[in-house]
Design an enzyme around this catalytic site. Structure first.
Site, PDB file in Angstrom:
ATOM      1  N   ARG A   1       0.821  -1.226   0.000  1.00 52.26           N
ATOM      2  CA  ARG A   1       0.000   0.000   0.000  1.00 52.26           C
ATOM      3  C   ARG A   1       0.854   1.275   0.000  1.00 52.26           C
ATOM      4  NH1 ARG A   1      -5.620  -0.391   1.401  1.00 52.26           N
ATOM      5  NH2 ARG A   1      -6.270  -2.257   0.340  1.00 52.26           N
TER       6      ARG A   1
ATOM      7  N   ARG B   1      -3.450   6.676   0.308  1.00 48.84           N
ATOM      8  CA  ARG B   1      -3.966   7.924   0.873  1.00 48.84           C
ATOM      9  C   ARG B   1      -3.024   8.685   1.792  1.00 48.84           C
ATOM     10  NH1 ARG B   1      -9.342   5.096   2.748  1.00 48.84           N
ATOM     11  NH2 ARG B   1      -7.709   3.553   3.026  1.00 48.84           N
TER      12      ARG B   1
ATOM     13  N   ARG C   1      -7.152  11.561  -6.173  1.00 50.47           N
ATOM     14  CA  ARG C   1      -8.438  10.997  -5.748  1.00 50.47           C
ATOM     15  C   ARG C   1      -9.543  12.038  -5.659  1.00 50.47           C
ATOM     16  NH1 ARG C   1     -11.465   8.464  -4.840  1.00 50.47           N
ATOM     17  NH2 ARG C   1     -11.620   7.325  -2.884  1.00 50.47           N
TER      18      ARG C   1
ATOM     19  N   ASP D   1      -6.394  -3.019  -7.689  1.00 51.34           N
ATOM     20  CA  ASP D   1      -7.003  -3.575  -6.477  1.00 51.34           C
ATOM     21  C   ASP D   1      -7.249  -5.057  -6.690  1.00 51.34           C
ATOM     22  OD1 ASP D   1      -8.298  -2.438  -3.785  1.00 51.34           O
ATOM     23  OD2 ASP D   1      -9.428  -4.176  -4.472  1.00 51.34           O
TER      24      ASP D   1
ATOM     25  N   TYR E   1     -14.401 -12.110   0.025  1.00 45.56           N
ATOM     26  CA  TYR E   1     -15.125 -10.899  -0.407  1.00 45.56           C
ATOM     27  C   TYR E   1     -16.322 -11.260  -1.296  1.00 45.56           C
ATOM     28  CZ  TYR E   1     -11.660  -7.662   1.462  1.00 45.56           C
ATOM     29  OH  TYR E   1     -10.852  -6.943   2.303  1.00 45.56           O
TER      30      TYR E   1
HETATM   31  O1  CP3 Z   1       0.262   0.569  -3.156  1.00 49.82           O
HETATM   32  C1  CP3 Z   1      -0.278  -0.551  -3.301  1.00 49.82           C
HETATM   33  O2  CP3 Z   1      -0.162  -1.437  -2.456  1.00 49.82           O
HETATM   34  C2  CP3 Z   1      -0.964  -0.855  -4.607  1.00 49.82           C
HETATM   35  C3  CP3 Z   1      -2.382  -0.684  -4.643  1.00 49.82           C
HETATM   36  C4  CP3 Z   1      -3.336  -1.610  -3.903  1.00 49.82           C
HETATM   37  C5  CP3 Z   1      -4.661  -1.216  -3.617  1.00 49.82           C
HETATM   38  N1  CP3 Z   1      -5.308  -2.297  -3.090  1.00 49.82           N
HETATM   39  C6  CP3 Z   1      -5.267   0.108  -3.893  1.00 49.82           C
HETATM   40  C7  CP3 Z   1      -6.315   0.563  -2.956  1.00 49.82           C
HETATM   41  C8  CP3 Z   1      -3.182  -2.939  -3.492  1.00 49.82           C
HETATM   42  C9  CP3 Z   1      -1.971  -3.846  -3.530  1.00 49.82           C
HETATM   43  C10 CP3 Z   1      -4.454  -3.353  -2.981  1.00 49.82           C
HETATM   44  C11 CP3 Z   1      -4.710  -4.726  -2.507  1.00 49.82           C
HETATM   45  C12 CP3 Z   1      -5.923  -4.994  -1.736  1.00 49.82           C
HETATM   46  N2  CP3 Z   1      -7.165  -4.489  -1.922  1.00 49.82           N
HETATM   47  C13 CP3 Z   1      -6.011  -5.957  -0.717  1.00 49.82           C
HETATM   48  C14 CP3 Z   1      -4.897  -6.852  -0.267  1.00 49.82           C
HETATM   49  C15 CP3 Z   1      -3.906  -6.151   0.540  1.00 49.82           C
HETATM   50  C16 CP3 Z   1      -4.355  -5.842   1.927  1.00 49.82           C
HETATM   51  O3  CP3 Z   1      -4.357  -4.640   2.259  1.00 49.82           O
HETATM   52  O4  CP3 Z   1      -4.644  -6.774   2.643  1.00 49.82           O
HETATM   53  C17 CP3 Z   1      -7.321  -5.961  -0.236  1.00 49.82           C
HETATM   54  C18 CP3 Z   1      -7.867  -6.805   0.902  1.00 49.82           C
HETATM   55  C19 CP3 Z   1      -8.051  -5.036  -1.018  1.00 49.82           C
HETATM   56  C20 CP3 Z   1      -9.489  -4.716  -0.944  1.00 49.82           C
HETATM   57  C21 CP3 Z   1      -9.711  -3.320  -0.579  1.00 49.82           C
HETATM   58  N3  CP3 Z   1      -9.457  -2.236  -1.399  1.00 49.82           N
HETATM   59  C22 CP3 Z   1     -10.210  -2.837   0.647  1.00 49.82           C
HETATM   60  C23 CP3 Z   1     -10.600  -3.691   1.835  1.00 49.82           C
HETATM   61  C24 CP3 Z   1     -10.262  -1.438   0.531  1.00 49.82           C
HETATM   62  C25 CP3 Z   1     -10.826  -0.478   1.524  1.00 49.82           C
HETATM   63  C26 CP3 Z   1      -9.984  -0.334   2.730  1.00 49.82           C
HETATM   64  C27 CP3 Z   1      -9.174   0.921   2.670  1.00 49.82           C
HETATM   65  O5  CP3 Z   1      -7.959   0.855   2.883  1.00 49.82           O
HETATM   66  O6  CP3 Z   1      -9.800   1.957   2.444  1.00 49.82           O
HETATM   67  C28 CP3 Z   1      -9.744  -1.083  -0.735  1.00 49.82           C
HETATM   68  C29 CP3 Z   1      -9.580   0.281  -1.264  1.00 49.82           C
HETATM   69  C30 CP3 Z   1      -8.216   0.658  -1.783  1.00 49.82           C
HETATM   70  N4  CP3 Z   1      -7.485  -0.080  -2.655  1.00 49.82           N
HETATM   71  C31 CP3 Z   1      -7.501   1.857  -1.503  1.00 49.82           C
HETATM   72  C32 CP3 Z   1      -6.309   1.802  -2.247  1.00 49.82           C
HETATM   73  C33 CP3 Z   1      -5.234   2.860  -2.326  1.00 49.82           C
HETATM   74  C34 CP3 Z   1      -7.932   2.996  -0.593  1.00 49.82           C
HETATM   75  C35 CP3 Z   1      -9.179   3.615  -1.012  1.00 49.82           C
HETATM   76  C36 CP3 Z   1      -9.133   4.923  -1.744  1.00 49.82           C
HETATM   77  O7  CP3 Z   1      -8.154   5.438  -2.288  1.00 49.82           O
HETATM   78  O8  CP3 Z   1     -10.246   5.460  -1.758  1.00 49.82           O
END
Ligand code: CP3
Length: 344
Positions: free
Chosen positions: A28, A32, A41, A77, A154
């Site tokens: 990640r 944000r 965003r 994602d 999910y």
């Molecule tokens: O920098 C990185 O790691 C690359 C981008 C990335 C995202 N999601 C973008 C994202 C990666 C590798 C993921 C993987 C992901 N997505 C996982 C596995 C990794 C982990 O954290 O366990 C999972 C479970 C998801 C599903 C997911 N996506 C959730 C549960 C959420 C909401 C939770 C949160 O952090 O808000 C997301 C949203 C998400 N995916 C964001 C980002 C940058 C944040 C939301 C946003 O920008 O509005």
């Protein structure tokens, strides 16, 4: 792949070759906590950033210079495959992902449409191409996908969960449909990962973020063969594969047996003890608690040095957090972690 490309600190560590200093990147790292990400965003939704390759590539590159990390991870994602699978995917402003047509019975598994990741997720493959081309040679791009279990959770729950009740009820109550679903997901993510490598990803990570909710016996019975299949398909692409999970301490040896050149571990197990369980044939990635970055600076620094000491400078340690960077993380705390891993 050119020999120079292959010589990066990060890829050497994936192959358990000695490096000058410990390579570091953060799960990640595009997200944000970065002002330039938040600025993007404001204009575009999360899905829009993912759907538009030029934006995804730009966001992929944002943390690389800011933090001085040794690898980039593609901006995407793990849930994107749900769109071509017809499950419906939205991200609510504050409650995370929502799946509009979750899988709740066996019949739905049989009705899932065929998916060709190279085609149906072609925008991700294009983002890989653009990001890989834009990155400096010494910074490899990591492609990724969700592991079958984490994706299934999910797909069945319809969103995030603490208890995994619907997932486990399906797993126990409909074992044939469960295995059919896991087989579908394993084939999909295995081919998806290989397509990312084909487009320029120089390593691949399989995220089994929530697999630690299972007992060791249930991991072996309901998950292991499917993770093994996905990892075997990815491995055919010829680039190192990182197998990451959280809460895996009680079944780490089995988790590693499913595959992965590098095993990603969280902070619930000391890195040296985890590595002992993995044996000398695996590289290891981790494992600082992401909340340590919010602690007073001396505590953070001690935490980083403790992880490095447990790695002992042995070839094959890639420094990372035990899970993703939290949105409230200060950028300079991440920069300090990179500095310390790099010998500062
Ligand atoms: O920098 C990185 O790691 C690359 C981008 C990335 C995202 N999601 C973008 C994202 C990666 C590798 C993921 C993987 C992901 N997505 C996982 C596995 C990794 C982990 O954290 O366990 C999972 C479970 C998801 C599903 C997911 N996506 C959730 C549960 C959420 C909401 C939770 C949160 O952090 O808000 C997301 C949203 C998400 N995916 C964001 C980002 C940058 C944040 C939301 C946003 O920008 O509005």
């Amino acid at each position: 792949m050119s020999p120079a490309a292959d010589d990066s600190r990060f890829l050497k560590a994936c192959r358990r070759e000695p490096t000058d200093v410990t390579p570091v990147w953060f799960m990640r790292q595009a997200g944000r906590y970065l002002a330039e990400y938040r600025a993007r965003r404001q204009k575009h939704s999360l899905l829009e950033l993912c759907h538009r390759p030029e934006l995804a590539a730009e966001v992929t590159l944002q943390p690389v210079e800011r933090l001085g990390v040794d690898a980039a991870i593609l901006f995407a994602d793990i849930l994107l495959p749900f769109e071509p699978l017809g499950l419906g995917l939205t991200f609510a402003a504050s409650d995370g992902p929502q799946i509009t047509r979750p899988i709740r019975d066996a019949a739905q598994v049989l009705e899932l449409p065929p998916v060709d990741p190279a085609q149906d997720l072609g925008y991700v493959i294009e983002a890989v191409r653009l990001a890989a081309r834009a990155l400096p040679q010494h910074i490899p791009l990591i492609g990724f996908a969700g592991a079958p279990f984490t994706l299934a959770s999910y797909a069945i729950e319809g969103g995030s969960t603490r208890s995994f009740v619907l997932t486990k009820r399906f797993m126990y109550g409909e074992p044939r449909a469960w295995h059919a679903l896991m087989e579908r997901l394993a084939e999909l993510v295995g081919r998806y990962l290989a397509a990312q490598a084909g487009a320029g990803a120089r390593a691949l990570q399989l995220f089994d973020s929530w697999v630690g909710c299972l007992s060791p016996a249930d991991y072996a019975a309901y998950v292991f063969p499917h993770s093994q299949r996905a990892l075997a398909l990815a491995r055919r692409a010829g680039v190192p594969v990182i197998h990451f999970g959280t809460g895996t301490a009680t079944f780490l040896a089995d988790f590693a047996r499913a595959g992965g050149d590098v095993i990603g571990v969280d902070w619930r197990i000391p890195l040296d003890i985890a590595w002992e369980q993995l044996g000398p044939g695996r590289a290891i990635q981790g494992n600082l608690d992401p909340v340590a970055l919010l602690a007073p600076r001396p505590l953070l620094e001690a935490g980083v040095r403790d992880v490095l000491a447990r790695g002992g400078g042995r070839p094959g340690h890639i420094f990372n957090l035990g899970h993703g960077v939290l949105p409230e993380t200060p950028v300079d705390a991440l920069r300090r972690v990179v500095e310390i891993a790099h010998g500062g």
